[in-house]
Design an enzyme around this catalytic site. Structure first.
Site, PDB file in Angstrom:
ATOM      1  NE  ARG A   1     -11.734  10.873  18.521  1.00  0.00           N
ATOM      2  CZ  ARG A   1     -11.991   9.454  18.178  1.00  0.00           C
ATOM      3  NH1 ARG A   1     -12.511   8.692  18.989  1.00  0.00           N
ATOM      4  NH2 ARG A   1     -11.537   9.012  17.111  1.00  0.00           N
TER       5      ARG A   1
ATOM      6  CD  GLU B  43       0.712   2.088   8.484  1.00  0.00           C
ATOM      7  OE1 GLU B  43      -0.208   1.455   8.165  1.00  0.00           O
ATOM      8  OE2 GLU B  43       0.962   2.859   9.083  1.00  0.00           O
TER       9      GLU B  43
ATOM     10  CE  LYS C 226      -4.230   7.852   9.700  1.00  0.00           C
ATOM     11  NZ  LYS C 226      -5.257   7.637  10.683  1.00  0.00           N
TER      12      LYS C 226
ATOM     13  CG  HIS D 298     -10.532   0.922   5.833  1.00  0.00           C
ATOM     14  ND1 HIS D 298      -9.753  -0.076   5.845  1.00  0.00           N
ATOM     15  CD2 HIS D 298     -10.229   1.492   4.622  1.00  0.00           C
ATOM     16  CE1 HIS D 298      -9.267  -0.485   4.963  1.00  0.00           C
ATOM     17  NE2 HIS D 298      -9.636   0.483   4.053  1.00  0.00           N
TER      18      HIS D 298
HETATM   19  P1  ADP Z   1      -8.170   5.944  10.400  1.00  0.00           P
HETATM   20  O1  ADP Z   1      -7.681   7.005  11.351  1.00  0.00           O
HETATM   21  O2  ADP Z   1      -8.726   6.677   9.250  1.00  0.00           O
HETATM   22  O3  ADP Z   1      -9.323   5.143  11.320  1.00  0.00           O
HETATM   23  P2  ADP Z   1      -6.584   3.982  10.955  1.00  0.00           P
HETATM   24  O4  ADP Z   1      -4.712   4.000  10.685  1.00  0.00           O
HETATM   25  O5  ADP Z   1      -6.973   3.953  12.345  1.00  0.00           O
HETATM   26  O6  ADP Z   1      -7.137   4.868  10.182  1.00  0.00           O
HETATM   27  O7  ADP Z   1      -6.860   2.495  10.194  1.00  0.00           O
HETATM   28  C1  ADP Z   1      -8.147   2.242  10.310  1.00  0.00           C
HETATM   29  C2  ADP Z   1      -8.296   0.827   9.726  1.00  0.00           C
HETATM   30  O8  ADP Z   1      -7.656   0.424   8.373  1.00  0.00           O
HETATM   31  C3  ADP Z   1      -7.719  -0.381  10.678  1.00  0.00           C
HETATM   32  O9  ADP Z   1      -8.541  -0.595  11.762  1.00  0.00           O
HETATM   33  C4  ADP Z   1      -7.482  -1.568   9.555  1.00  0.00           C
HETATM   34  O10 ADP Z   1      -8.653  -2.250   9.452  1.00  0.00           O
HETATM   35  C5  ADP Z   1      -7.123  -0.674   8.262  1.00  0.00           C
HETATM   36  N1  ADP Z   1      -5.624  -0.617   8.141  1.00  0.00           N
HETATM   37  C6  ADP Z   1      -4.822   0.656   8.459  1.00  0.00           C
HETATM   38  N2  ADP Z   1      -3.604   0.381   8.295  1.00  0.00           N
HETATM   39  C7  ADP Z   1      -3.248  -0.760   7.632  1.00  0.00           C
HETATM   40  C8  ADP Z   1      -2.147  -1.544   7.210  1.00  0.00           C
HETATM   41  N3  ADP Z   1      -1.028  -1.104   7.405  1.00  0.00           N
HETATM   42  N4  ADP Z   1      -2.353  -2.846   6.677  1.00  0.00           N
HETATM   43  C9  ADP Z   1      -3.628  -3.270   6.835  1.00  0.00           C
HETATM   44  N5  ADP Z   1      -4.742  -2.756   7.254  1.00  0.00           N
HETATM   45  C10 ADP Z   1      -4.727  -1.320   7.627  1.00  0.00           C
END
Ligand code: ADP
Length: 497
Positions: free
Chosen positions: A294, A202, A118, A237
Site C-alpha cells: 500500500r 529471527e 510475514k 517499533h
Molecule cells: P511490523 O510489521 O509490526 O511493523 P516489522 O517486521 O516491520 O514489524 O518490524 C518493525 C520494527 O521492529 C523494525 O523497524 C525494527 O525496528 C524492529 N525489528 C524487526 N525485526 C527485527 C530484528 N530481527 N532485529 C532487530 N530489530 C527488529
C-alpha cells in the site's frame, strides 16, 4: 484501459485529503466516507460527495467493506483508494471490488496474500535469493526444536507474530531460560491482536537501521524503485521521523537494495506503489523484513526528492497505463525529512493525549509541506490513530532540511494537548541524528522525558514574561523587573500592547 472518473477514498484524515487533492488535479470526482465522529472533517468537506458509514468505532464504519462497496455501486464509483490502515491490505476487500468491476488503487488480493503474512512473504521471496535475517522461515510448532535453532543463531533472538503489524507481537528473548515463557506471551499477544497465533524466530540484529525502498510497478511487467527512506527513529517499533535519502548508504548498497526490492515486487506479481522494508546492520548488510502492499504514511519524503506524485502514478497504473518514467529517469534531488505530529505525550511514554485542537497554526515557507486532516477548534476523536499531521521539509542538503525542520517546528502552534513537535526538535538537534549514525534504539537509549520537561518550564517562564508585557496592569512587578534587567524594544512593546 479504464478511465477513472469517480474515486471513493475509503479512509479518513490526512491521507484521504492527500489522495483527493491529486484526484482533483486529475479531473476525477471524489467521494468521501466518514463516521459520525468525522462529520465535519476536512476530507468530508473537500470531497464532491460524502457517505456516512456509521458510528465512530472503525468496525462500525471505516472497516465496513460491504457498506463501502454498496456506496460505490449506488454512486457509480469507478475506483477505490484505500489509503493506509483500515481496508488497505485486506485481500477479501480487494477481491470483492474486483468481482463488482470496481478498480482498487492497489495490488491484487493474491499479491496481498503473498506479502500480508510475514512467513508467507519469506516463502515467496526465498527462491529469489533476497537476503533475509537468519531464523526460521516457518511457524514454530516444536519449542525444543526452536530453542535449538535459537542457540545456533545465538541469543538474543526475536519471536515475531507471522500476522504482526504496527510493531505488535514481537518479543526479544535474551537467553534460553526465557524462551518458553516469552514464546507463550508472544503467542497470546498475536492471538489477541491478529486472531492468528503463529509465531516464528529471527536473529535479533544488534544495531538495526530500518531502511525501506519505495517501489512502483505497472500491469505490463515494468517495475522500478524510487530509492530509500530511513525510518529508524521509532518508539514501540513504530516510526516517528523518516527521511530520504539515507546518508549512511553508499551508491552501491543503494543500488543493491533497490534491485532486491524490485525483485520482491516481481516475486509477488505486484502492481502499484509498494514498500519493501529492510533492516541494515552496522556493516551495511541488509535483510528483507516484509513488504507493505500500500501507500505508506511516509511516502511524501520520496515524492519530495523525486518530484513524482505517487498517488497520481498509482491511479494511472490502476487505469492500465504503463509507468510514466523509467529507472534511469529517476534521480535524487535534495533531502527530505518527515515528522509525525501525534497527539501523544513524549514525557509520558508517548501515550495518546487527545483533546480539542485549541490553537492550530501551520508553519509556512520554502520547502515546507504539511499533510493534515484537522482544523483549529476540532476535537481529535479517540477511536483512531493519534497522528494528526505530517510535517515534511525539504532542503538542498540534509543539513538544510534539518535547520528547516527546526524552524518549521518553532513556527507550528498546537495547543490543547501534548504532541510530538518539541520531541521532533530535540531529535533534530541531537548530535547523533546529525551524524546520521543512529539505529532503531535511538529513542530508548538517548531520550529522557526531562529534556522536554526542562524546556517546557523555560517556555512557561517565557510565557509568563510575555503575559506580563501584555497585561502590565496585573503584573507590574514583573514588568518593572523586565524594564530594569533587559532593554525591551519599543516596537515590540507597542505591537504587543
Ligand atoms: P511490523 O510489521 O509490526 O511493523 P516489522 O517486521 O516491520 O514489524 O518490524 C518493525 C520494527 O521492529 C523494525 O523497524 C525494527 O525496528 C524492529 N525489528 C524487526 N525485526 C527485527 C530484528 N530481527 N532485529 C532487530 N530489530 C527488529
Amino acid at each position: 484501459m479504464k478511465q477513472i472518473r469517480k474515486l471513493l477514498v475509503a479512509n479518513r484524515g490526512e491521507i484521504a485529503l492527500r489522495v483527493m487533492r491529486t484526484a482533483r488535479e486529475m479531473g476525477i470526482q471524489t467521494v468521501a466516507v466518514y463516521s459520525e465522529a468525522d462529520r465535519l472533517s476536512p476530507h468530508v468537506l473537500f470531497a464532491d460527495e460524502a457517505v456516512l458509514l456509521g458510528p465512530p468505532p472503525s468496525n462500525q464504519s471505516y472497516l465496513l467493506a460491504d457498506k463501502i462497496i454498496a456506496a460505490c455501486k449506488r454512486l457509480n464509483v469507478d475506483a477505490v483508494h484505500p489509503g493506509y490502515g483500515f481496508l488497505s491490505e485486506n485481500a477479501t476487500f480487494a477481491r470483492a471490488l474486483e468481482k463488482e468491476g470496481i478498480l482498487l488503487i492497489g495490488p491484487t488480493g493474491d499479491s496481498m496474500d503473498k506479502m500480508g503474512n510475514k512467513l508467507a512473504a519469506k516463502q515467496t521471496v526465498l527462491p529469489f535469493g533476497i537476503p533475509m535475517v537468519p531464523g526460521l522461515e516457518t511457524a514454530i510448532t516444536d519449542i525444543e526444536f526452536a530453542k535449538k535453532r535459537a542457540l545456533e543463531i545465538g541469543f538474543p533472538v526475536l519471536i515475531k507474530a507471522a500476522a504482526g503489524g504496527g510493531g505488535k507481537g514481537m518479543r526479544v528473548v535474551e537467553n534460553p531460560e526465557e524462551f518458553e515463557s516469552q514464546m507463550q506471551l508472544a503467542v497470546s499477544e498475536a492471538t489477541n491482536s491478529f486472531g492468528d497465533g503463529a509465531v516464528f524466530l529471527e536473529k535479533y540484529i544488534g544495531s538495526p537501521r530500518h531502511i525501506e525502498i519505495q517501489v512502483m510497478a505497472d500491469k505490463h511487467g515494468n517495475a522500478v524503485h524510487l530509492f530509500e527512506r530511513n525510518c529508524s527513529i521509532q518508539r514501540r517499533h513504530q516510526k516517528l521521523v523518516e527521511e530520504a535519502p539515507s546518508n549512511i548508504l553508499t551508491p552501491e548498497v543503494r543500488e543493491a537494495m533497490g534491485q532486491a526490492a524490485v525483485m520482491v515486487a516481481k516475486a509477488c506479481n505486484y502492481h502499484g506503489a509498494g514498500t519493501v522494508e529492510f533492516l541494515v546492520d552496522e556493516d551495511l548488510n541488509f535483510y528483507f523484513l516484509e513488504m507493505n502492499t500500500r501507500l505508506q504514511v511516509e511516502h511524501p519524503v520520496t515524492e519530495q526528492i523525486t518530484g513524482i506524485d505517487l498517488v497520481k502514478e498509482q491511479i494511472r497504473v490502476a487505469e492500465g497505463h504503463p509507468l510514466s518514467f523509467t529507472q534511469d529517469d529517476l534521480k535524487i534531488h535534495g533531502h527530505s525529512i518527515e515528522l509525525r505530529v501525534c497527539a501523544e505525550d513524549p514525557t509520558n511514554n508517548f501515550l495518546p493525549d487527545l483533546g480539542k485542537l485549541e490553537t492550530y497554526i501551520r508553519p509556512q515557507g520554502l520547502g515546507i509541506r504539511v499533510d493534515d486532516g484537522f482544523e483549529q477548534g476540532m476535537t481529535i476523536p479517540v477511536n483512531y490513530d493519534s497522528m494528526i499531521a505530517k510535517l515534511i521539509v525539504t532542503g538542498r542538503t540534509r543539513e538544510e532540511a534539518i535547520q528547516r525542520m527546526i524552524r518549521a517546528i518553532e513556527d507550528y502552534r498546537i495547543t490543547g494537548f501534548a504532541n510530538t513537535l518539541q520531541f521532533g526538535k530535540w531529535v533534530m538537534q541531537h548530535p547523533m541524528f546529525h551524524s546520521g549514525d543512529f539505529d532503531t534504539k535511538f529513542i530508548d537509549q538517548h531520550f529522557k522525558p526531562e529534556y522536554l520537561e526542562e524546556k517546557r518550564s523555560h517556555e512557561a517562564e517565557a510565557a509568563a514574561f510575555l503575559g506580563a508585557l501584555l497585561h502590565p496592569e496585573t503584573n507590574t512587578a514583573v514588568v518593572e523587573q523586565v524594564a530594569d534587567s533587559a532593554p525591551v524594544s519599543m516596537w515590540k512593546t507597542r505591537r504587543l500592547g
